[in-house]
Motif scaffolding. Sequence first.
Motif, PDB file in Angstrom:
ATOM      1  N   SER A  46     -21.546 -67.294  62.255  1.00  0.00           N
ATOM      2  CA  SER A  46     -21.042 -66.523  63.403  1.00  0.00           C
ATOM      3  C   SER A  46     -21.730 -65.169  63.485  1.00  0.00           C
ATOM      4  O   SER A  46     -22.038 -64.682  64.586  1.00  0.00           O
ATOM      5  CB  SER A  46     -19.524 -66.315  63.295  1.00  0.00           C
ATOM      6  N   THR A  47     -21.974 -64.555  62.349  1.00  0.00           N
ATOM      7  CA  THR A  47     -22.669 -63.264  62.342  1.00  0.00           C
ATOM      8  C   THR A  47     -24.057 -63.414  62.957  1.00  0.00           C
ATOM      9  O   THR A  47     -24.471 -62.610  63.797  1.00  0.00           O
ATOM     10  CB  THR A  47     -22.768 -62.729  60.895  1.00  0.00           C
ATOM     11  N   SER A  50     -23.673 -64.047  66.719  1.00  0.00           N
ATOM     12  CA  SER A  50     -23.254 -62.829  67.419  1.00  0.00           C
ATOM     13  C   SER A  50     -24.432 -61.881  67.612  1.00  0.00           C
ATOM     14  O   SER A  50     -24.546 -61.222  68.655  1.00  0.00           O
ATOM     15  CB  SER A  50     -22.157 -62.100  66.638  1.00  0.00           C
ATOM     16  N   ASN A  55     -24.060 -59.502  70.902  1.00  0.00           N
ATOM     17  CA  ASN A  55     -22.710 -58.945  70.764  1.00  0.00           C
ATOM     18  C   ASN A  55     -22.516 -58.172  69.465  1.00  0.00           C
ATOM     19  O   ASN A  55     -21.457 -57.582  69.253  1.00  0.00           O
ATOM     20  CB  ASN A  55     -21.669 -60.068  70.852  1.00  0.00           C
ATOM     21  N   TYR A  83     -22.993 -67.951  76.176  1.00  0.00           N
ATOM     22  CA  TYR A  83     -22.420 -67.889  74.814  1.00  0.00           C
ATOM     23  C   TYR A  83     -20.979 -68.370  74.829  1.00  0.00           C
ATOM     24  O   TYR A  83     -20.167 -67.918  75.641  1.00  0.00           O
ATOM     25  CB  TYR A  83     -22.479 -66.427  74.344  1.00  0.00           C
ATOM     26  N   PRO A  85     -18.104 -68.269  72.134  1.00  0.00           N
ATOM     27  CA  PRO A  85     -17.774 -67.847  70.764  1.00  0.00           C
ATOM     28  C   PRO A  85     -16.846 -68.844  70.070  1.00  0.00           C
ATOM     29  O   PRO A  85     -16.295 -69.737  70.713  1.00  0.00           O
ATOM     30  CB  PRO A  85     -17.076 -66.497  70.970  1.00  0.00           C
TER      31      PRO A  85
END
Length: 238
Positions: A46-47, A50, A55, A83, A85
């Motif tokens: 996720s990092t 992102s 983001n 995107y 999330p």
Amino acid sequence: MTDTPLIEARGLARYYGSHCAVQGISLELRPGEVLGLLGPNGAGKSTTLSMISGNLAPSAGHIRINGIDLLDDPRGAKRHLGYLPEHPPLYRDLTVDEFLHYAARLHSIPRKAVNEAVDLAKSRTGLEDAGRALIGVLSKGFQQRVGIAQAIVHQPAVIILDEPTVGLDPLQIREIRDLIRELCHEHGVILSTHILAEVQATCHRVMIINRGHTVFTDTLQHLADRRPSTALKVGFAS
Ligand code: ATP
């Protein structure tokens, strides 16, 4: 497929305080391709996504989206990105149409082109008949379709999907995977997952990350050849 990458990320790193979540991640996404980002919980998927979606600022590294430097020209680069999330905000009290119109306006689609853009996004995600439904009453599978529809409403070159099948039942999972395979003809896709079968069902290439570092990047065939040692190192679900 051409050789011009839709996404080119080099040497990405991200620290949270003194904790290094991601270090030295580089990747490329090519047109027509689904690239899987595979790794266990906490690996840094996720990092990474992102940062690529603009983001989260990287602590180090460079990202180009369709040739545009994301850090130099975030607005220009983000025009080419859609995107979804891992935990998208759910607008339960809006209808599908209301939400997609809102998303289209956020993506700066001119007012007179919004209806057409929303209709196209709905038809490409199997939501033709769901426009008047409240998002809150839809099944999780259909809610996820709505999330994907908002990611493609401005027809981006790339869509980034963070764990798109988590929490879905087996039929919904199959449908979302089929949808991703269809969408990749028009959008490059980066998809994160901790499930090997998801990568096998949807992806052309895979990048395995563990503890913030790249363990493996190659085609699915090469993953199959090397799987015992790679799986041992990472311990992902199959
Ligand atoms: P999951 O599948 O569980 O979401 P992931 O592979 O997406 O895992 P990340 O969420 O990117 O992994 O987390 C990578 C590392 O960074 C983990 O050690 C996590 O605890 C840490 N981390 C993530 N977000 C933050 C934050 N906002 N503040 C501090 N540490 C964070």
